[in-house]
Scaffold this active site. Sequence first.
Site, PDB file in Angstrom:
ATOM      1  N   ARG A  34     -17.399  -1.344  10.789  1.00  0.00           N
ATOM      2  CA  ARG A  34     -17.745  -0.390  11.598  1.00  0.00           C
ATOM      3  C   ARG A  34     -19.397  -0.751  11.960  1.00  0.00           C
ATOM      4  NH1 ARG A  34     -14.887   4.945   8.675  1.00  0.00           N
ATOM      5  NH2 ARG A  34     -13.360   5.012  10.533  1.00  0.00           N
ATOM      6  N   LYS A 199      -2.691   9.789   3.237  1.00  0.00           N
ATOM      7  CA  LYS A 199      -2.914  10.844   3.715  1.00  0.00           C
ATOM      8  C   LYS A 199      -1.824  11.276   4.439  1.00  0.00           C
ATOM      9  CE  LYS A 199      -7.261   8.793   5.894  1.00  0.00           C
ATOM     10  NZ  LYS A 199      -7.518   8.967   6.888  1.00  0.00           N
ATOM     11  N   GLY A 352      -9.142   3.517   9.265  1.00  0.00           N
ATOM     12  CA  GLY A 352     -10.653   2.015   8.565  1.00  0.00           C
ATOM     13  C   GLY A 352      -9.496   1.708   6.863  1.00  0.00           C
ATOM     14  N   GLY A 376      -7.918   9.044  11.894  1.00  0.00           N
ATOM     15  CA  GLY A 376      -7.738  10.160  12.904  1.00  0.00           C
ATOM     16  C   GLY A 376      -7.448  10.237  14.017  1.00  0.00           C
TER      17      GLY A 376
HETATM   18  P1  ADP Z   1      -6.114   4.602   6.864  1.00  0.00           P
HETATM   19  O1  ADP Z   1      -7.310   4.512   6.218  1.00  0.00           O
HETATM   20  O2  ADP Z   1      -5.737   2.785   6.986  1.00  0.00           O
HETATM   21  O3  ADP Z   1      -5.803   5.473   8.039  1.00  0.00           O
HETATM   22  P2  ADP Z   1      -5.580   5.954   4.263  1.00  0.00           P
HETATM   23  O4  ADP Z   1      -6.706   6.452   4.398  1.00  0.00           O
HETATM   24  O5  ADP Z   1      -4.375   7.481   4.740  1.00  0.00           O
HETATM   25  O6  ADP Z   1      -5.235   4.437   5.203  1.00  0.00           O
HETATM   26  O7  ADP Z   1      -4.532   5.796   3.637  1.00  0.00           O
HETATM   27  C1  ADP Z   1      -5.078   4.455   2.559  1.00  0.00           C
HETATM   28  C2  ADP Z   1      -4.970   3.930   1.058  1.00  0.00           C
HETATM   29  O8  ADP Z   1      -3.508   4.384   1.078  1.00  0.00           O
HETATM   30  C3  ADP Z   1      -5.178   3.424   0.883  1.00  0.00           C
HETATM   31  O9  ADP Z   1      -6.226   3.635  -0.548  1.00  0.00           O
HETATM   32  C4  ADP Z   1      -3.635   2.690  -0.536  1.00  0.00           C
HETATM   33  O10 ADP Z   1      -4.421   2.545  -1.599  1.00  0.00           O
HETATM   34  C5  ADP Z   1      -3.226   4.118  -0.284  1.00  0.00           C
HETATM   35  N1  ADP Z   1      -1.468   4.049  -0.314  1.00  0.00           N
HETATM   36  C6  ADP Z   1      -0.787   3.246   0.039  1.00  0.00           C
HETATM   37  N2  ADP Z   1       0.501   3.296  -0.286  1.00  0.00           N
HETATM   38  C7  ADP Z   1       0.453   4.002  -1.122  1.00  0.00           C
HETATM   39  C8  ADP Z   1       1.205   4.626  -1.892  1.00  0.00           C
HETATM   40  N3  ADP Z   1       2.650   3.788  -2.411  1.00  0.00           N
HETATM   41  N4  ADP Z   1       1.297   5.195  -3.015  1.00  0.00           N
HETATM   42  C9  ADP Z   1      -0.490   5.530  -3.538  1.00  0.00           C
HETATM   43  N5  ADP Z   1      -1.662   5.087  -2.185  1.00  0.00           N
HETATM   44  C10 ADP Z   1      -1.058   4.434  -1.556  1.00  0.00           C
HETATM   45 MG    MG Z   2      -8.079   5.647   5.184  1.00  0.00          MG
END
Ligand code: ADP
Ligand code: MG
Length: 396
Positions: A34, A199, A352, A376
């Site tokens: 970023r 999330k 992110g 988001g």
């Molecule tokens: P992004 O930032 O790409 O939108 P999120 O913040 O929603 O993604 O989620 C990222 C997190 O989700 C990572 O830290 C990852 O470890 C976690 N994650 C992915 N799969 C699982 C799972 N099966 N159980 C728990 N956490 C998970």
């Molecule tokens: Mg995230």
Amino acid sequence: MRSIDDLDVSGQRVLVRADLNVPMSSGEISDDGRIRASVPTLTALADRGARVVVMAHLGRPKGKIVPELSLAPVATRLSELLQRPVEFSPALTGPDVQAAVSALDDGGILLLENVRFDPRETSKDRERRQRLAADLASLADAYVSDGFGVVHREQASVTDVAQLLPNAAGRLVESESRVFNRLISDPDRPYAVVLGGAKVSDKLGVIGNLLSRVDRILVGGGMCFTFLAAAGHPVGDSLLEADQVETVRQVLADAADRGVEVVLPVDIVVAREFSPDAEKATVAADAIEAGWMGMDIGPQTIELFAEKLADARTVVWNGPMGVFEMPAFAAGTQAIAEALADTSSFTVIGGGDSAAAIRAFGIADDRYSHVSTGGGASLEFLEGKQLPGLAVLEDH
Ligand code: ADP
Ligand code: MG
């Protein structure tokens, strides 16, 4: 939306809202994507003789001064990437910051401390936000919106201050908006969305709205367990938002009505505990037992997802397929990242952590059509929502 080329910035004080919300681990910046993304706008403004005042946030300090969430280390990295000095102001408002801005030369850059240290930044009370916005606006002659990751927020540094000064969109906001406009107006089909991450409830909301736009939704990551539960399967100790199961059931029914294919994992890599060297196993996705938690999609799911993406002409991916930070559970995320890097379709990565995962695997950003800085914001854009931080640029 005006661009920075439409502003006369030479010798002027320009307030830029950037998104410098980078992941930190023990005081170190673990992914500077970023910060890099903010370089084109800041360079263009400084080159044209603007006196640049940058506002940004880090994490969620909730209106308090949290030393670990100081932007000071970001100022250092920003300076390295810009290859020019970046001053840092610990104050956001008041005589000290006024003095720091007055001391800027043409082409100088000042980064203000984490704007969310001030409780007014994210206040729901518009008048309180406007008071902070007025203080911030007093520092500048023009406002540039370049924090794409926050344009879906109604916050003092995003929406309120934009109304008080002549404004324009920065290079990042322009290029992100171009990509997402293409995705909502004219996507090549088949159009597939891959969703994962942690999330769950954040993303469940958008799925309902995406149903009217996409042909296929692939679900992995932590959120897939709420889907598996909604389909009637046991999920053991996996991440589950029990209060969302009903919503997901509705989503699955809607999808079926609309002919949108929802692809769920068929196998899951499970672990005894949430730890990098936990005992692990691969099990059928409809038979996760108590005492096990789902950590990644399994090899058959990787194959299935790759197949479902192979003929897609547009793919949006938001959210890792597993706990990719632990090498034992990174295979699913890495496989999807590689499958998308090699297609000729229009590929957009949002979120992110997803972007950080790609970089951690050593896959170059330019192997995708676009790597978004906004998680988001990109999802809300895809839903077809009007984003307040963009709307305010249109009508001012
Ligand atoms: P992004 O930032 O790409 O939108 P999120 O913040 O929603 O993604 O989620 C990222 C997190 O989700 C990572 O830290 C990852 O470890 C976690 N994650 C992915 N799969 C699982 C799972 N099966 N159980 C728990 N956490 C998970
Ligand atoms: Mg995230």
